[in-house]
Design a protein around this motif. Structure first.
Motif, PDB file in Angstrom:
ATOM      1  N   ARG A   1       7.224 -31.376 -89.824  1.00 57.24           N
ATOM      2  CA  ARG A   1       6.825 -32.831 -90.073  1.00 57.24           C
ATOM      3  C   ARG A   1       5.443 -32.731 -90.763  1.00 57.24           C
ATOM      4  O   ARG A   1       5.293 -33.378 -91.510  1.00 57.24           O
ATOM      5  CB  ARG A   1       6.608 -33.273 -88.534  1.00 57.24           C
TER       6      ARG A   1
ATOM      7  N   GLU B   1       4.704 -34.384 -94.014  1.00 60.00           N
ATOM      8  CA  GLU B   1       3.666 -35.407 -94.277  1.00 60.00           C
ATOM      9  C   GLU B   1       2.660 -35.005 -95.377  1.00 60.00           C
ATOM     10  O   GLU B   1       2.433 -35.995 -96.185  1.00 60.00           O
ATOM     11  CB  GLU B   1       3.003 -35.591 -93.023  1.00 60.00           C
TER      12      GLU B   1
ATOM     13  N   ARG C   1      15.021 -35.049 -88.286  1.00 59.10           N
ATOM     14  CA  ARG C   1      14.028 -35.113 -87.444  1.00 59.10           C
ATOM     15  C   ARG C   1      12.516 -34.901 -88.013  1.00 59.10           C
ATOM     16  O   ARG C   1      11.639 -35.615 -87.637  1.00 59.10           O
ATOM     17  CB  ARG C   1      14.408 -34.286 -86.338  1.00 59.10           C
TER      18      ARG C   1
ATOM     19  N   ALA D   1      11.180 -38.189 -89.035  1.00 55.93           N
ATOM     20  CA  ALA D   1      11.685 -39.216 -88.272  1.00 55.93           C
ATOM     21  C   ALA D   1      10.378 -40.021 -88.147  1.00 55.93           C
ATOM     22  O   ALA D   1       9.652 -39.884 -87.166  1.00 55.93           O
ATOM     23  CB  ALA D   1      11.991 -38.724 -86.928  1.00 55.93           C
ATOM     24  N   TRP D   2      10.152 -40.970 -89.188  1.00 55.53           N
ATOM     25  CA  TRP D   2       8.946 -42.037 -89.095  1.00 55.53           C
ATOM     26  C   TRP D   2       9.511 -43.187 -89.542  1.00 55.53           C
ATOM     27  O   TRP D   2      10.462 -43.458 -90.458  1.00 55.53           O
ATOM     28  CB  TRP D   2       7.696 -41.426 -89.845  1.00 55.53           C
ATOM     29  N   GLY D   3       8.979 -44.431 -89.123  1.00 52.79           N
ATOM     30  CA  GLY D   3       9.240 -45.791 -89.777  1.00 52.79           C
ATOM     31  C   GLY D   3      10.516 -46.233 -89.143  1.00 52.79           C
ATOM     32  O   GLY D   3      11.229 -45.654 -88.066  1.00 52.79           O
TER      33      GLY D   3
ATOM     34  N   ALA E   1      12.978 -43.178 -87.990  1.00 50.70           N
ATOM     35  CA  ALA E   1      13.065 -42.649 -86.681  1.00 50.70           C
ATOM     36  C   ALA E   1      13.958 -43.712 -85.953  1.00 50.70           C
ATOM     37  O   ALA E   1      14.462 -43.163 -84.994  1.00 50.70           O
ATOM     38  CB  ALA E   1      11.515 -42.861 -86.097  1.00 50.70           C
ATOM     39  N   ARG E   2      14.033 -44.823 -86.265  1.00 52.64           N
ATOM     40  CA  ARG E   2      14.850 -45.974 -85.653  1.00 52.64           C
ATOM     41  C   ARG E   2      16.206 -45.395 -85.767  1.00 52.64           C
ATOM     42  O   ARG E   2      17.082 -45.649 -84.954  1.00 52.64           O
ATOM     43  CB  ARG E   2      14.473 -47.303 -86.055  1.00 52.64           C
TER      44      ARG E   2
ATOM     45  N   LEU F   1      17.266 -42.427 -86.425  1.00 53.12           N
ATOM     46  CA  LEU F   1      17.453 -41.253 -85.479  1.00 53.12           C
ATOM     47  C   LEU F   1      17.721 -41.614 -84.086  1.00 53.12           C
ATOM     48  O   LEU F   1      18.619 -40.801 -83.386  1.00 53.12           O
ATOM     49  CB  LEU F   1      16.632 -40.367 -85.781  1.00 53.12           C
ATOM     50  N   ALA F   2      16.712 -42.612 -83.715  1.00 55.16           N
ATOM     51  CA  ALA F   2      16.971 -42.911 -82.201  1.00 55.16           C
ATOM     52  C   ALA F   2      18.427 -43.480 -81.890  1.00 55.16           C
ATOM     53  O   ALA F   2      18.981 -43.421 -80.863  1.00 55.16           O
ATOM     54  CB  ALA F   2      15.881 -44.015 -82.009  1.00 55.16           C
ATOM     55  N   LEU F   3      18.927 -44.374 -83.062  1.00 60.33           N
ATOM     56  CA  LEU F   3      20.171 -45.127 -82.775  1.00 60.33           C
ATOM     57  C   LEU F   3      21.250 -43.774 -82.662  1.00 60.33           C
ATOM     58  O   LEU F   3      22.286 -43.882 -81.714  1.00 60.33           O
ATOM     59  CB  LEU F   3      20.435 -45.856 -83.878  1.00 60.33           C
TER      60      LEU F   3
ATOM     61  N   GLU G   1      20.932 -40.791 -81.736  1.00 59.58           N
ATOM     62  CA  GLU G   1      20.891 -40.006 -80.486  1.00 59.58           C
ATOM     63  C   GLU G   1      21.444 -40.811 -79.525  1.00 59.58           C
ATOM     64  O   GLU G   1      22.234 -40.457 -78.574  1.00 59.58           O
ATOM     65  CB  GLU G   1      19.398 -39.800 -80.181  1.00 59.58           C
ATOM     66  N   ALA G   2      21.066 -42.265 -79.242  1.00 59.98           N
ATOM     67  CA  ALA G   2      21.809 -43.062 -78.317  1.00 59.98           C
ATOM     68  C   ALA G   2      23.310 -42.986 -78.355  1.00 59.98           C
ATOM     69  O   ALA G   2      24.006 -43.205 -77.564  1.00 59.98           O
ATOM     70  CB  ALA G   2      21.097 -44.479 -78.475  1.00 59.98           C
TER      71      ALA G   2
ATOM     72  N   CYS H   1      24.672 -39.897 -77.398  1.00 62.24           N
ATOM     73  CA  CYS H   1      24.649 -39.567 -75.978  1.00 62.24           C
ATOM     74  C   CYS H   1      25.173 -40.355 -75.137  1.00 62.24           C
ATOM     75  O   CYS H   1      26.088 -40.116 -74.082  1.00 62.24           O
ATOM     76  CB  CYS H   1      22.938 -39.541 -75.391  1.00 62.24           C
TER      77      CYS H   1
END
Lengths: 491, 387
Positions: A272, A276, A459, A462-464, A467-468, A470-472, A474-475, A478
């Motif tokens: 990261r 950045e 990862r 994973a910003w902005g 990141a959403r 990636l969260a999707l 993962e969800a 899992c």
């Protein structure tokens, strides 16, 4: 017969040049074609402008090869043009050197007005002082590798992937064959010469010749943004440094790059902090870049070589070196080609083949600069087929066509899971299609590996919105799909 | 500034709707503000209690698990409080018209994933396929549905459980196209014509046997009970569904019914983006400001958009602007608050050890935080009235 070790652009370039001269060739690749540096670059087909001041030899080679590749591989080159833009104060003297350097290397440069540059490059820093148009283009790496494979095989090149060279055999100080290990076991391939074209692994392969070569490896980070935010290549007109190239690539743009010395030929994981940092440099050219939708980060390893020992990293030439180990008192019939760039891969192939055919006492000249790489006949369109990957519009039929390929090739040949959702919505679909033809356990493992491979690049950035996404991923992975959960106790 | 309502709820996911319902059931007034669709269409509709231990082993008895593990609130360990809260959800859903059994489950049960694997779950509507222990099943293949290949599902199910699994392939109705996804099927089956067609198509498949028949989740949206009834009658055995990746029909069913119920109970739904909030008011993107006795954020975590990650890795509340920490190497679904200490109460988001992805406790998280916020809200209101 010649064995070429390494199935990247260099190895395939050497093999192509040799087969065109009538020399039988076998390419041996430890993994898959392009799985090293060739599959991990920013896609820039250099005009040569970038090296006009610091590296005149490379600048001239790039200029020439740029023209050659447009001629012999038009389907793998996108002529988007490029700009060098000056956005920094205090670079006037460098700019003068740059203009002089491009002239002496014969690189065509046209100055355009600041207004024109801003109009043609939406989002360009309005503080731009001068802008110059050059003949930069985009090189579609995977397509060109595929062209080299298809044309090479058509003319008789043997390509062995997932095949690792374990030993080089000699008779009276001359190469007589190699031993390779595949998943089916060991075997021997007799040959008259071996070419080490292993890119960043060239140092390791040279050890099989009993030779020691000093590689000067460095890694470069690249960031992919998910829309084609600029229509042309944009270079920052300043001494070559980090974060100074933006390349439109398909429906994305790629920002490159960094230069970090390293020893290991395997690319390090992107971080990261470095992502950045790279983006903040890109913002000098495109101040709004931090609002662009980022997709992923990846790292390539430059297989640079400095024959004269250690020099400061930034000064290692992008030129390449062909070593005839026999002439240096080593093994007869062993050659190494090191350094160079994607843009100059063909020239590397030609120069290497020159030395090899001389060793084989042949005299046929190189014709690769004048031989067009013909693409495969276009596949039929499969309109009556479900869509598996919506981002990249990959159909079930396209995936079925390539089903025999190893999993990673299956992805890079069809491009599924490569778009904005990075496989969130299609990875399980593709794997479940594949499971109709493979065993169940293997399919589930491939899904896990694919998720892991995609996450590695996502990862660190994973910003902005990314990141959403990636969260999707993962969800879904899992919760909805409960991937990677063991259930043996249920039986 | 418009003064209104007792409470402003921001966000229309499960936590926002549950909290709004608690207020509405007790005659409070609610303005529910949301700028997008909320998270319901992402999920098949199950509410997980606690599915996995730290080591990834499945949890059979979630009540026991909570009793044995410390958490942000001591109260969380009390099984009878949990039972009361699940019972409340049961009666609420029954009133709304989301079909659930008359008793809350004692234990987790198994559901089948779109890849044929099993996972535990706790709270589901009646249309959702669950079983106490694996048995023989029949999976239905729906043409064009790339998220659910019944043959693969059956093979994985058998490899996983050792149980027999059969499949049959549904025919296609006239007007069907290859690009129909689950929602297209569901809208079609909602119609009388769709139900007639399904009855006919299943009649050809009737064979002896008692195994449950498992469909991918396509059996209607607003009329799914009628569609299920047709299937069960024709097939003469239990029929239920496996929820699919988004857009997930199960979540959409629940959201439509629930929001309809909330409107009937006088809740005002405002479609707007909230750009700032404090304890008593919110500012909308169009410049309007709304005030109330309290404001509750049910804006979700990173996935929902209630939290945002900056390139540096710092994590920011997108409504209040507060920076709540820095991203480590955890799953993004586990990013949330260390404590419940923000200026504006937040519900339905991770607090101390809740982890819907790894632990499978997302439903419990919504249930618990909505109730805690509601208790705090009525305490606060009572206090205000006394003063």
């Amino acid at each position: 017969m010649v064995v070429v070790i390494g199935g990247g652009c260099t190895g395939l370039g050497v093999a192509w040049d040799l087969i065109l001269r009538g020399v039988p060739v076998t390419v041996v690749e430890a993994r898959e074609l392009g799985s090293g540096t060739s599959g991990r670059f920013h896609g820039l087909l250099h005009s040569g402008g970038r090296y006009a001041v610091t590296d005149p030899v490379s600048a001239k080679q790039c200029r020439q090869e740029n023209e050659v590749l447009r001629r012999i591989a038009p389907s793998a080159v996108e002529s988007v043009g490029g700009y060098f833009v000056s956005v920094d104060d205090g670079v006037e003297s460098y700019m003068r050197d740059w203009i002089a350097g491009t002239q002496s290397a014969g690189i065509p440069v046209t100055e355009v007005s600041v207004e024109t540059a801003i109009r043609r490059l939406p989002g360009l820093n309005p503080r731009v002082q001068r802008a110059f148009a050059v003949a930069d283009a985009v090189l579609k790496g995977f397509e060109l590798l595929d062209l080299l494979r298809v044309n090479g095989e058509r003319r008789g090149v043997t390509i062995l992937t997932e095949t690792r060279v374990t030993q080089v055999q000699t008779v009276n100080g001359q190469v007589s064959g190699i031993s390779v290990r595949t998943k089916d076991g060991e075997r021997r391939i007799p040959c008259d010469a071996v070419v080490n074209a292993a890119g960043p692994w060239a140092g390791q392969v040279a050890q099989l010749f009993g030779e020691r070569v000093q590689m000067e490896l460095s890694s470069g980070l690249m960031l992919i943004y998910s829309n084609r935010m600029v229509p042309s290549v944009v270079n920052r007109l300043a001494p070559p440094g980090d974060g100074d190239i933006v390349v439109p690539h398909g429906r994305t743009v790629i920002l490159g790059t960094t230069e970090v010395p390293q020893v290991d030929p395997e690319p390090p994981e992107p971080t990261r902090e470095s992502a950045e940092y790279l983006q903040s440099l890109g913002q000098a050219m495109f101040p709004e870049m931090n609002r662009w939708r980022i997709l992923r980060a990846f790292v390539g390893v430059r297989p640079l070589f400095e024959g004269n020992g250690v020099v400061p990293q930034s000064r290692v030439s992008r030129d390449f070196t062909v070593v005839d180990h026999g002439r240096q008192g080593g093994l007869q019939g062993a050659f190494s080609v090191m350094g160079g760039k994607w843009t100059t891969f063909r020239l590397m192939g030609e120069r290497t083949a020159d030395v090899v055919v001389e060793y084989l006492h042949q005299s046929s000249p190189s014709i690769s600069a004048h031989t067009v790489l013909e693409p495969d006949a276009p596949r039929e369109k499969h309109s009556a087929s479900s869509t598996i990957c919506e981002c990249e519009r990959v159909s079930e039929a396209q995936l079925l066509d390539q089903m025999a390929e190893p999993f990673d090739n299956w992805r890079t040949r069809t491009w599924f899971a490569m778009g904005p959702c990075q496989g969130t919505m299609c990875a399980h679909r593709a794997v479940s299609l594949r499971m109709q033809y493979t065993d169940v356990e293997g399919g589930l493992d491939e899904l896990t590996n694919l998720r892991r491979e995609r996450e590695r690049g996502v990862r660190p950035v994973a910003w902005g919105t990314n990141a959403r996404e990636l969260a999707l991923t993962e969800a879904l992975s899992c919760q909805t799909l409960a991937e990677g959960v063991a259930h043996d106790h249920l039986r | 500034m418009t003064t209104c309502g007792d409470v402003i709820v921001v966000g229309r996911g499960p936590a926002g709707l549950l909290f709004s319902s608690l207020v509405a059931q007790n005659r409070g007034s609610v303005i529910l503000v949301a700028d997008a669709q909320g998270s319901f269409p992402l999920w098949g509709g199950q509410w997980d209690f606690c599915n996995y231990t730290d080591d990834g082993e499945h949890v059979l008895d979630p009540y026991q698990w909570w009793q044995q593990h410390p958490s942000a609130w001591d109260e969380v360990r009390d099984a009878s409080t949990w039972t009361l809260r699940w019972q409340h959800l049961m009666t609420l859903w029954q009133e709304i018209g989301i079909p659930v059994p008359d008793r809350v489950p004692k234990l987790n049960r198994w559901m089948v994933t779109p890849l044929g694997q099993l996972r535990p779950t706790y709270w589901v509507a009646n249309w959702h396929f669950v079983m106490e222990r694996p048995g023989p099943l029949v999976f239905v293949d729906v043409p064009g549905l790339v998220d659910f290949r019944a043959e693969v599902v059956a093979r994985v199910y058998t490899a996983t459980t050792g149980q027999m699994a059969k499949t049959f392939r549904l025919a296609v109705p006239s007007g069907w196209r290859r690009d129909w996804h689950a929602l297209n099927w569901a809208w079609f089956l909602d119609s009388k014509a769709g139900q007639d067609w399904l009855g006919q198509a299943l009649r050809d498949q009737v064979r002896a046997g008692e195994e449950a028949v498992v469909f991918p989740q396509i059996l209607g949206v607003d009329h799914c009970e009628e569609v299920l009834e047709v299937a069960q009658r024709v097939l003469g055995r239990p029929v239920a569904e496996v929820p699919l990746p988004p857009p997930a029909v199960g979540g959409i069913r629940i959201q439509r019914r629930w929001e309809y119920w909330l409107r009937r109970h006088g809740i005002q739904l405002v479609s707007a983006r909230v750009t700032a909030a404090n304890r008593h008011s919110v500012t909308l993107q169009d410049g309007r400001a709304l005030a109330a006795d309290a404001v509750v954020l049910a804006t979700g975590g990173i996935l929902g958009g209630g939290l945002e990650i900056q390139p540096s890795g710092s994590v920011r509340n997108t409504v209040t602007g507060a920076v709540i920490g820095t991203l480590g190497d955890q799953l993004l679904g586990a990013v949330g608050h260390r404590n419940w200490d923000e200026s504006v109460p937040v519900i339905g988001r991770m607090i101390q050890g809740w982890n819907p992805d790894k632990r499978g406790n997302g439903g419990a998280m919504n249930l618990w935080t909505a109730h805690v916020a509601y208790q705090a809200f009525i305490g606060h209101t009572a206090l205000a009235r006394e003063n």
